[in-house]
Design a protein around this motif. Structure first.
Motif: not given
Length: 372
Positions: A202-208, A225-232, A367-372
């Protein structure tokens, strides 16, 4: 403890860990030693952010030592240690500072691969630090004390746990990362994990980034890596892959401890030990595939934990090739599970050695998961 969580249509009560019990008992004993009087309750803080007011039992003190116990309350979580008493004895010593050790009913670590070195009592690092901090709060400056955690019921109770299989002999472990036990309902837990994917989408995130446990979160951060992508995912590997496909996730990067991930390499998609455990057999099979010496295969099969097995594998010239192969097999197994063209990558690590290996596609996904 009167805190509840709503699961499966009913209120389920939280409990507190053996680590919280040991912390409270040690704090209470230290206070009784300092003030030379009996204390009925103590308050401790937990990493969950909740304070606990815990009742002290079995209270005794002299000029040189004090001890008491706290009864374990597991809430509505099934737990073999529920209702047992965890004791702490605090005694004066000449050397300044705080020494922490175990006693009767606390297990002794006998095998490598755990967070505690062999020859030490099974008091995990986070509870150990919590005990030290709680006792420090009670002591006058320049005091020295020895804190002994013990549990007379622990010898028998430990036989009902996985401690003997893990190489922890003679008693229970003092455990807990947050100090609080959340009652588990598997279906409710899985539902909450699925909701996390839904929210990300819903937040527009398509990679995890998927990781089975807390260590994966820490390792991801260490990689930038950006923790916004992380799911346990916990143990529900197959379920989470299915949900990712349902929510049309486009990329998944697995970052996981070898102990969980090796099960996936063998096609096990629910990784709790009560469902299946063939970690050493899978490691040994892939080592044999790479023509490992028979002696190494034997050592792997005789290991109690994957961390112990790594100790042997690290001395093998094909170590990196081996772990890259395991990572590749994890990705391959996941691709076979799902039907949509999700891009998949896998990175493996261990608690002691950090990065172990990765599959062929992991580097380009990173590369796609790193903090910008």
């Amino acid at each position: 403890m009167e805190k509840y969580i709503y699961k499966d249509g009913k209120n389920m009560r939280y409990g507190y860990t053996t680590g919280s019990c040991a912390t409270a008992a040690a704090k209470g004993a230290a206070r009784m030693l300092v003030y030379q009087k009996k204390i009925e309750t103590v308050r401790i803080s937990t990493l969950k952010g909740w304070d606990l007011d815990l009742e002290l039992e079995d209270r005794i003190f002299t000029k040189n030592f004090a001890q008491c116990s706290v009864k374990k309350d597991s809430g509505d979580d099934p737990d073999s240690t529920n209702g047992i008493n965890i004791f702490a004895k605090v005694e004066r010593i000449k050397k300044q500072g705080i020494e922490i050790t175990g006693g009767e009913g606390i297990g002794m670590v006998t095998k490598r691969g755990l967070s505690i070195e062999p020859g030490n009592y099974a008091i995990n690092p986070i509870p150990r630090e919590s005990i030290k901090k709680a006792v420090e709060e009670e002591l006058p400056k320049k005091w020295g004390v020895k804190v002994t955690i013990f549990c007379p019921q622990g010898v028998e109770i430990a036989k009902k746990t996985f401690n003997p299989q893990l190489g922890i002999q003679g008693g229970i472990s003092i455990l807990g990362t947050t100090g609080i036990i959340e009652p588990m309902s598997e279906e409710a837990f899985k539902d909450s994990l699925a909701i996390e994917i839904s929210i990300k989408k819903a937040e527009g995130i398509k990679q995890l980034i998927f990781s089975p446990g807390n260590y994966g979160n820490d390792f991801s951060k260490s990689m930038g890596l950006d923790s916004k992508y992380l799911i346990k995912t916990s143990n529900f590997i197959g379920f989470m892959l299915d949900k990712a496909e349902e929510f049309q996730i486009e990329k998944i990067l697995w970052i996981g401890h070898i102990g969980k991930m090796v099960k996936i390499a063998g096609g096990i998609f629910h990784t709790h030990s009560y469902m299946a455990d063939a970690r050493m057999e899978i490691l040994a099979a892939y080592a044999a595939l790479l023509k490992a010496p028979y002696s190494l295969v034997q050592k792997i099969l005789s290991s109690m934990t994957t961390e112990e097995a790594i100790e042997f594998i690290k001395d093998w010239e094909k170590e990196r090739e081996f772990f890259n192969l395991i990572a590749q097999k994890v990705s391959d197994r996941c691709r076979k599970r799902i039907k949509s063209p999700i891009q998949l990558g896998t990175i493996l690590f261990s608690q002691k050695y950090g990065f172990l290996g990765q599959c062929r596609d992991a580097e380009k996904l990173l590369e796609g998961f790193k903090i910008e």
